[in-house]
Scaffold this active site. Sequence first.
Site, PDB file in Angstrom:
ATOM      1  N   ARG A  40       0.843  -1.188   0.000  1.00 13.10           N
ATOM      2  CA  ARG A  40       0.000   0.000   0.000  1.00 13.10           C
ATOM      3  C   ARG A  40       0.885   1.246   0.000  1.00 13.10           C
ATOM      4  O   ARG A  40       2.007   1.228   0.507  1.00 13.10           O
ATOM      5  CB  ARG A  40      -0.880   0.035   1.245  1.00 13.10           C
ATOM      6  CG  ARG A  40      -1.951  -0.997   1.280  1.00 13.10           C
ATOM      7  CD  ARG A  40      -2.757  -0.886   2.591  1.00 13.10           C
ATOM      8  NE  ARG A  40      -3.792  -1.888   2.614  1.00 13.10           N
ATOM      9  CZ  ARG A  40      -3.606  -3.137   3.054  1.00 13.10           C
ATOM     10  NH1 ARG A  40      -2.433  -3.507   3.519  1.00 13.10           N
ATOM     11  NH2 ARG A  40      -4.611  -3.999   3.028  1.00 13.10           N
ATOM     12  N   LYS A  63      -1.842  -0.912   7.933  1.00 14.95           N
ATOM     13  CA  LYS A  63      -3.298  -1.058   8.009  1.00 14.95           C
ATOM     14  C   LYS A  63      -3.743  -2.232   8.880  1.00 14.95           C
ATOM     15  O   LYS A  63      -4.669  -2.115   9.667  1.00 14.95           O
ATOM     16  CB  LYS A  63      -3.896  -1.196   6.608  1.00 14.95           C
ATOM     17  CG  LYS A  63      -5.409  -1.279   6.615  1.00 14.95           C
ATOM     18  CD  LYS A  63      -5.988  -1.297   5.228  1.00 14.95           C
ATOM     19  CE  LYS A  63      -7.500  -1.374   5.296  1.00 14.95           C
ATOM     20  NZ  LYS A  63      -8.082  -1.382   3.956  1.00 14.95           N
ATOM     21  N   HIS A 134      -4.157   3.141  -5.184  1.00 14.54           N
ATOM     22  CA  HIS A 134      -4.161   1.674  -5.221  1.00 14.54           C
ATOM     23  C   HIS A 134      -3.772   1.118  -6.597  1.00 14.54           C
ATOM     24  O   HIS A 134      -3.643  -0.088  -6.759  1.00 14.54           O
ATOM     25  CB  HIS A 134      -5.537   1.124  -4.815  1.00 14.54           C
ATOM     26  CG  HIS A 134      -5.722   1.047  -3.343  1.00 14.54           C
ATOM     27  ND1 HIS A 134      -5.559  -0.119  -2.637  1.00 14.54           N
ATOM     28  CD2 HIS A 134      -6.020   2.002  -2.433  1.00 14.54           C
ATOM     29  CE1 HIS A 134      -5.775   0.124  -1.353  1.00 14.54           C
ATOM     30  NE2 HIS A 134      -6.045   1.400  -1.213  1.00 14.54           N
ATOM     31  N   ARG A 137      -0.596  -1.125  -6.568  1.00 11.85           N
ATOM     32  CA  ARG A 137      -0.885  -2.391  -5.890  1.00 11.85           C
ATOM     33  C   ARG A 137      -1.726  -3.303  -6.789  1.00 11.85           C
ATOM     34  O   ARG A 137      -1.479  -4.497  -6.908  1.00 11.85           O
ATOM     35  CB  ARG A 137      -1.610  -2.055  -4.593  1.00 11.85           C
ATOM     36  CG  ARG A 137      -1.942  -3.180  -3.689  1.00 11.85           C
ATOM     37  CD  ARG A 137      -2.475  -2.557  -2.376  1.00 11.85           C
ATOM     38  NE  ARG A 137      -3.190  -3.483  -1.545  1.00 11.85           N
ATOM     39  CZ  ARG A 137      -2.629  -4.322  -0.684  1.00 11.85           C
ATOM     40  NH1 ARG A 137      -1.314  -4.359  -0.568  1.00 11.85           N
ATOM     41  NH2 ARG A 137      -3.358  -5.128   0.050  1.00 11.85           N
ATOM     42  N   HIS A 161      -8.043 -10.906   1.218  1.00 13.83           N
ATOM     43  CA  HIS A 161      -9.379 -11.238   0.731  1.00 13.83           C
ATOM     44  C   HIS A 161      -9.725 -12.682   1.077  1.00 13.83           C
ATOM     45  O   HIS A 161      -8.856 -13.556   1.031  1.00 13.83           O
ATOM     46  CB  HIS A 161      -9.467 -11.060  -0.785  1.00 13.83           C
ATOM     47  CG  HIS A 161      -9.238  -9.656  -1.239  1.00 13.83           C
ATOM     48  ND1 HIS A 161      -8.842  -9.353  -2.523  1.00 13.83           N
ATOM     49  CD2 HIS A 161      -9.333  -8.463  -0.600  1.00 13.83           C
ATOM     50  CE1 HIS A 161      -8.726  -8.041  -2.653  1.00 13.83           C
ATOM     51  NE2 HIS A 161      -9.002  -7.480  -1.497  1.00 13.83           N
ATOM     52  N   TYR A 170     -10.991  -6.749  -7.520  1.00 12.55           N
ATOM     53  CA  TYR A 170     -10.029  -5.744  -7.060  1.00 12.55           C
ATOM     54  C   TYR A 170      -8.968  -5.459  -8.113  1.00 12.55           C
ATOM     55  O   TYR A 170      -8.614  -4.305  -8.359  1.00 12.55           O
ATOM     56  CB  TYR A 170      -9.377  -6.211  -5.756  1.00 12.55           C
ATOM     57  CG  TYR A 170      -8.394  -5.227  -5.183  1.00 12.55           C
ATOM     58  CD1 TYR A 170      -8.821  -4.068  -4.533  1.00 12.55           C
ATOM     59  CD2 TYR A 170      -7.025  -5.448  -5.282  1.00 12.55           C
ATOM     60  CE1 TYR A 170      -7.917  -3.163  -4.004  1.00 12.55           C
ATOM     61  CE2 TYR A 170      -6.112  -4.547  -4.756  1.00 12.55           C
ATOM     62  CZ  TYR A 170      -6.559  -3.411  -4.123  1.00 12.55           C
ATOM     63  OH  TYR A 170      -5.657  -2.507  -3.597  1.00 12.55           O
TER      64      TYR A 170
END
Length: 185
Positions: A40, A63, A134, A137, A161, A170
């Site tokens: 991230r 995170k 993002h 990533r 996930h 994603y």
Amino acid sequence: MNFVQPIRDPYIIEGIKEYLKLRSMRNYLFFCFGIYSGLRVSDLCKLRVSMVKGTHINIKEQKNGNKKKFIIHPKIRQDLENYIEGRRDDEFLFASRQIKKKSQLRGQPIDRSTAYKMLNDAAREFGLKEIGCHTMRKTWGYFLYRQDPNNIALLMQSFGHSKSSTTLLYIGLTQDMLDEAIVRL
């Protein structure tokens, strides 16, 4: 909230790398670390010089507190060595050139807004839309999956996930798969 996309074209990725390298080694390396590690932006910003002196980087994700270890891509090793030469181990790898307004400190890491602006300036040069923090990533995940769909479990774990459908959404593959299916009709 906008849904950002990965960069799907390897030629555009190489173009962005060259574009950034000509303007700022810091921004070039930031982008490369993003597309080669899947970290991230918040974790990239916190990297320090001492953390990139070996062949691998060990980091505790901000995170979720997960520990991650990844190799520094060989393509950027020499540029990284030149970039950190003469810098102290405790310095932030991607330090801001600005004095922070509130704290009046120098040498603090760039923040998300700086990373976002850098990415979007480069994206505009290459006609890309739906680019955000993002994107790097997602680009890492997109190419890891395209290289071998068996990497889905690795990606699920890396992204945190629990379902493969979430991971495919994603990294933008569900749209790609839909488009390819329609074209094959």
